[in-house]
Design a protein around this motif. Sequence first.
Motif, PDB file in Angstrom:
ATOM      1  N   ALA A  57       0.807  -1.228   0.000  1.00  0.00           N
ATOM      2  CA  ALA A  57       0.000   0.000   0.000  1.00  0.00           C
ATOM      3  C   ALA A  57       0.837   1.274   0.000  1.00  0.00           C
ATOM      4  CB  ALA A  57      -0.930   0.008   1.211  1.00  0.00           C
ATOM      5  N   LEU A  58       2.093   1.196   0.444  1.00  0.00           N
ATOM      6  CA  LEU A  58       2.937   2.386   0.540  1.00  0.00           C
ATOM      7  C   LEU A  58       4.025   2.372  -0.516  1.00  0.00           C
ATOM      8  CD1 LEU A  58       3.426   2.729   4.409  1.00  0.00           C
ATOM      9  CD2 LEU A  58       1.743   3.884   2.960  1.00  0.00           C
ATOM     10  N   ALA A  59       4.433   3.552  -0.901  1.00  0.00           N
ATOM     11  CA  ALA A  59       5.529   3.703  -1.856  1.00  0.00           C
ATOM     12  C   ALA A  59       6.226   5.026  -1.575  1.00  0.00           C
ATOM     13  CB  ALA A  59       5.023   3.663  -3.290  1.00  0.00           C
ATOM     14  N   VAL A  60       7.496   5.085  -1.966  1.00  0.00           N
ATOM     15  CA  VAL A  60       8.252   6.324  -1.856  1.00  0.00           C
ATOM     16  C   VAL A  60       7.953   7.182  -3.078  1.00  0.00           C
ATOM     17  CG1 VAL A  60      10.591   7.309  -1.868  1.00  0.00           C
ATOM     18  CG2 VAL A  60      10.063   5.334  -0.443  1.00  0.00           C
ATOM     19  N   ALA A  61       7.775   8.477  -2.875  1.00  0.00           N
ATOM     20  CA  ALA A  61       7.519   9.405  -3.971  1.00  0.00           C
ATOM     21  C   ALA A  61       8.614   9.270  -5.029  1.00  0.00           C
ATOM     22  CB  ALA A  61       7.465  10.832  -3.445  1.00  0.00           C
TER      23      ALA A  61
ATOM     24  N   ALA B 281       8.797   0.076   6.046  1.00  0.00           N
ATOM     25  CA  ALA B 281      10.173  -0.381   5.870  1.00  0.00           C
ATOM     26  C   ALA B 281      10.344  -1.046   4.512  1.00  0.00           C
ATOM     27  CB  ALA B 281      10.553  -1.344   6.992  1.00  0.00           C
ATOM     28  N   ARG B 282       9.386  -1.865   4.123  1.00  0.00           N
ATOM     29  CA  ARG B 282       9.455  -2.525   2.804  1.00  0.00           C
ATOM     30  C   ARG B 282       9.502  -1.492   1.684  1.00  0.00           C
ATOM     31  NH1 ARG B 282       7.104  -2.736  -1.421  1.00  0.00           N
ATOM     32  NH2 ARG B 282       5.439  -1.394  -0.603  1.00  0.00           N
ATOM     33  N   ALA B 283       8.654  -0.458   1.777  1.00  0.00           N
ATOM     34  CA  ALA B 283       8.588   0.556   0.734  1.00  0.00           C
ATOM     35  C   ALA B 283       9.890   1.342   0.627  1.00  0.00           C
ATOM     36  CB  ALA B 283       7.421   1.501   1.007  1.00  0.00           C
TER      37      ALA B 283
ATOM     38  N   ALA C 115      12.390   1.194  -2.652  1.00  0.00           N
ATOM     39  CA  ALA C 115      12.672   2.410  -3.418  1.00  0.00           C
ATOM     40  C   ALA C 115      14.154   2.738  -3.438  1.00  0.00           C
ATOM     41  CB  ALA C 115      11.894   3.579  -2.847  1.00  0.00           C
ATOM     42  N   SER C 116      14.827   2.517  -2.330  1.00  0.00           N
ATOM     43  CA  SER C 116      16.239   2.889  -2.256  1.00  0.00           C
ATOM     44  C   SER C 116      17.119   1.971  -3.084  1.00  0.00           C
ATOM     45  CB  SER C 116      16.714   2.879  -0.801  1.00  0.00           C
ATOM     46  OG  SER C 116      16.631   1.581  -0.260  1.00  0.00           O
ATOM     47  N   SER C 117      16.650   0.760  -3.379  1.00  0.00           N
ATOM     48  CA  SER C 117      17.439  -0.166  -4.191  1.00  0.00           C
ATOM     49  C   SER C 117      17.086  -0.071  -5.663  1.00  0.00           C
ATOM     50  CB  SER C 117      17.213  -1.610  -3.715  1.00  0.00           C
ATOM     51  OG  SER C 117      15.837  -1.967  -3.828  1.00  0.00           O
ATOM     52  N   ALA C 118      16.073   0.761  -6.001  1.00  0.00           N
ATOM     53  CA  ALA C 118      15.688   0.937  -7.395  1.00  0.00           C
ATOM     54  C   ALA C 118      16.618   1.932  -8.068  1.00  0.00           C
ATOM     55  CB  ALA C 118      14.245   1.428  -7.473  1.00  0.00           C
TER      56      ALA C 118
END
Length: 307
Positions: free
Chosen positions: A185-189, A218-220, A224-227
Amino acid sequence: MRGWWQDLTDLVLPGECGGCGVPRTVLCARCRAVLCGAVVDRVRPVPEPPGLPVVHAAARYADEVRATLLAHKERGALALAGPLGVALAGAVRAGLRRASAPAGAGVVRSRGGRAPVLLVPVPSGRHSVRARGHDPARRIALAAAGELRRRGLPARVVGVLRQRRAVADQSGLNSRQRLDNLAGALAVAPAGARLLGGGPVVLVDDVMTTGASLAEAARAVRAASSAPAVPSGASGPIPNAAWTSAVYGGETWESREEQNVGSRQEWTGRRPARRVNAGAGDAGGVVDVVCAAVVAASPDSFEINRN
């Protein structure tokens, strides 16, 4: 406008204690001691959701503490963000001490010196924010960042998490149902991972019950940081200037919202974009969550102290 009007009302009219209802005080000395005077401890829900970082809480979610948090969240007692932020700052400090102690780590530093602690609040849904007139976790996080800086620890609020879809009301759901409800449900902008590369990342929220929200946050952040990072100036649906404005609103103050929770105005002398262009996302690094901190957690989670 509702938030500004509530702030003005809190200053002009005599209120009552958010914890016990004693008149003519925002939070009485006894309730403040219950909120901020206890020893901060690690908390673990049972069952513990996969991916949950180490979580520290300042107080048990019961009695005066529960009343105080509900008064701030649901009844718009915005002046309570100050003492709630002090409690959250204590939980953040405890989490950082625990995270650095096992490996003997020193102070995290960047090229410019001591790196700030990055507080990432778990966001409320848009409907809830509109109904309440504010985002409780973000407001408390802003107060906590101010308290941390006053104690000599650089800190910033990085509100990069967004809800990608609507979720059901969590109040009537058990731990398994909450995990299913929040999964994905969550994602980083877009390109927000760049903002997470300048210091230790601490997820923050007002209350932890089952831990599902913090685990999803934490999952989100990890995803995002590994993308791959979005190159600065590259063409695409959301260019670099757009996401910077979306996250910070183009402000040159550390955060204008901190004026609403009693913190001092802090002029940075530069726009936020200059502070985040050299983050870990530019180098392709992976930003991990150091720990999580909350104002309060369910009493049962304090009793579980597995090693």
